[in-house]
Design an enzyme around this catalytic site. Structure first.
Site, PDB file in Angstrom:
ATOM      1  N   CYS A 299       6.420 -52.040   8.457  1.00  0.00           N
ATOM      2  CA  CYS A 299       8.066 -52.226   8.391  1.00  0.00           C
ATOM      3  C   CYS A 299       8.749 -50.938   8.807  1.00  0.00           C
ATOM      4  CB  CYS A 299       8.533 -52.853   6.970  1.00  0.00           C
ATOM      5  SG  CYS A 299       8.149 -51.676   5.675  1.00  0.00           S
ATOM      6  N   HIS A 347      10.506 -51.895   1.441  1.00  0.00           N
ATOM      7  CA  HIS A 347      10.519 -52.786   2.445  1.00  0.00           C
ATOM      8  C   HIS A 347      11.750 -52.486   3.289  1.00  0.00           C
ATOM      9  CE1 HIS A 347       8.962 -55.764   5.606  1.00  0.00           C
ATOM     10  NE2 HIS A 347      10.357 -56.352   5.446  1.00  0.00           N
ATOM     11  N   HIS A 359      12.268 -57.604  11.368  1.00  0.00           N
ATOM     12  CA  HIS A 359      11.359 -56.826  10.833  1.00  0.00           C
ATOM     13  C   HIS A 359       9.771 -57.159  10.953  1.00  0.00           C
ATOM     14  CE1 HIS A 359      10.918 -59.665   6.862  1.00  0.00           C
ATOM     15  NE2 HIS A 359      11.089 -60.549   7.984  1.00  0.00           N
TER      16      HIS A 359
END
Length: 387
Positions: A299, A347, A359
């Site tokens: 990520c 994240h 993402h």
């Protein structure tokens, strides 16, 4: 005379009455069977699909958290290795200078030994062939003593500096060893969590996998609904902001500040467009923990690469990226902003507008566009504008 009658068989007294041994044995067997029945494990101990789904999600989250720790340890290890290399090079150079200073001292000692030079005194005067020889020797010794003193000073200075650098190199090597240990631990944690998740999923039947997919679809539908609501809210606020800006622009006293704001917004939008263009071009590439491209990403590796394409250098980890800009409200999020998730900030995605982001979701998935509410509204930690 003593009685020869046989004693009654052993038994158990209940309320003053002796029960037969056979009855006692029967009662004992019933009790044991009852205990066994109570202790027997339930045949319905298998976790529900909902429990499996939650457990798998938790394991993936833990793996992603460990991934960010791995990224941090890897970055620290890389920096520490460079520092160690620099220090070792410095130590080598200083050692060379120290050896040269030592050789210079040795040359003085050898010269004195060859010439038999020593400090001039009365005996030297008496042994001199002539007063002129004595004075010549005195001048020579004076010059040699001064140069020798400089050489000694140089040697002592280099020796002290070299010892200091050697200690710094030793300390740096120990720090590097610690960083490598953290890196190894984080890597093992990621692999362990992913293995546990795969093991859970492998035990599901086809029917259970279908039910799991249905749960995931329901979550996505709810996330899409939330995204649509946010898009409407943002559109309304944008319209209100534009109307307010138009009203301000009509007032000459505030025209200059309005122009500055518009210029700033335009500059950010230009950079964000480049970052988003890069992110969109990565859609479909696999999530791989610790990866920074170009063939796969985790990520924070994706967001770092996207903004790097726009000329903005972001730190490697989510922990640092969350501090690399200005925090804004979710309602004021603009395309290009970074959206961070979970209390431990493990994240991140890049906002594209209308409640959606691009993402790298998790192991086994691919870079994709998705609602920022993919894991529920409560999972959103913050929104940061990086430039």
């Amino acid at each position: 005379m003593a009685s020869h009658r046989k004693p009654p068989p052993p038994g158990t007294r209940v309320a003053g009455i002796r029960t037969p041994a056979l009855a006692t044995a029967a009662l004992t067997s019933v009790a044991l069977l009852s205990q066994t029945a109570t202790a027997a494990p339930s045949t319905d101990d298998k976790p529900s699909i909902e429990e499996v789904e939650k457990k798998v999600d938790d394991l993936y989250r833990q793996a992603e958290s460990a991934t960010e720790k791995y990224n941090s340890a890897k970055e620290k290890t890389s920096k520490q290795r460079k520092e160690v290399d620099t220090l070792l090079d410095d130590v080598a150079q200083r050692t060379q200078k120290l050896n040269e200073a030592r050789e210079e001292l040795g040359s003085f000692a050898a010269a004195q030994y060859r010439t038999g030079a020593s400090a001039p005194d009365t005996a030297t005067f008496l042994l001199a062939d002539s007063p002129q020889d004595y004075f010549d020797q005195t001048q020579l010794m004076g010059r040699m003593t001064s140069r020798q003193k400089d050489a000694v000073d140089d040697y002592v200075t280099e020796q002290s500096a070299t010892m200091k650098k050697r200690q710094e190199a030793t300390d740096s090597l120990e720090t590097l060893s610690d960083a490598q240990g953290d890196l190894k631990t984080a890597k093992a944690t990621v692999q362990r969590k992913l293995s546990a998740a795969r093991e859970l999923l492998s035990q599901l039947t086809a029917e259970e996998k279908a039910r799991l997919a249905a749960i995931e679809k329901k979550k996505q539908e709810e996330a899409a609904r939330k995204a649509a609501e946010l898009a409407k809210q943002q559109a309304a606020e944008q319209k209100a902001a534009e109307e307010a800006a138009a009203a301000e622009e009509s007032a000459s006293s505030s025209s200059s500040s309005t122009e500055t704001s518009q210029t700033s917004d335009s500059s950010y939008a230009t950079k964000a467009e480049k970052a988003l263009a890069f992110a969109r071009s990565q859609v479909g590439k696999p999530y791989v923990w610790g990866a920074t491209g170009p063939d796969s990403y985790d990520c924070s590796g994706l967001t770092q690469a996207a903004w790097n394409a726009a000329g903005i250098s972001l730190p490697r980890t989510t922990y640092d990226q969350v501090n690399a800009g200005t925090t804004v409200t979710l309602a004021n999020a603009q395309p290009g902003d970074l959206v961070f998730f979970y209390d431990d900030v493990t994240h991140v995605g890049i906002y594209i507008g209308n409640g959606k982001m691009i993402h790298a979701p998790k192991p086994g998935a691919y870079v994709r566009e998705e609602s920022i509410f993919y894991d529920g509204e409560s999972a959103i930690h913050s929104v940061v504008r990086p430039a």
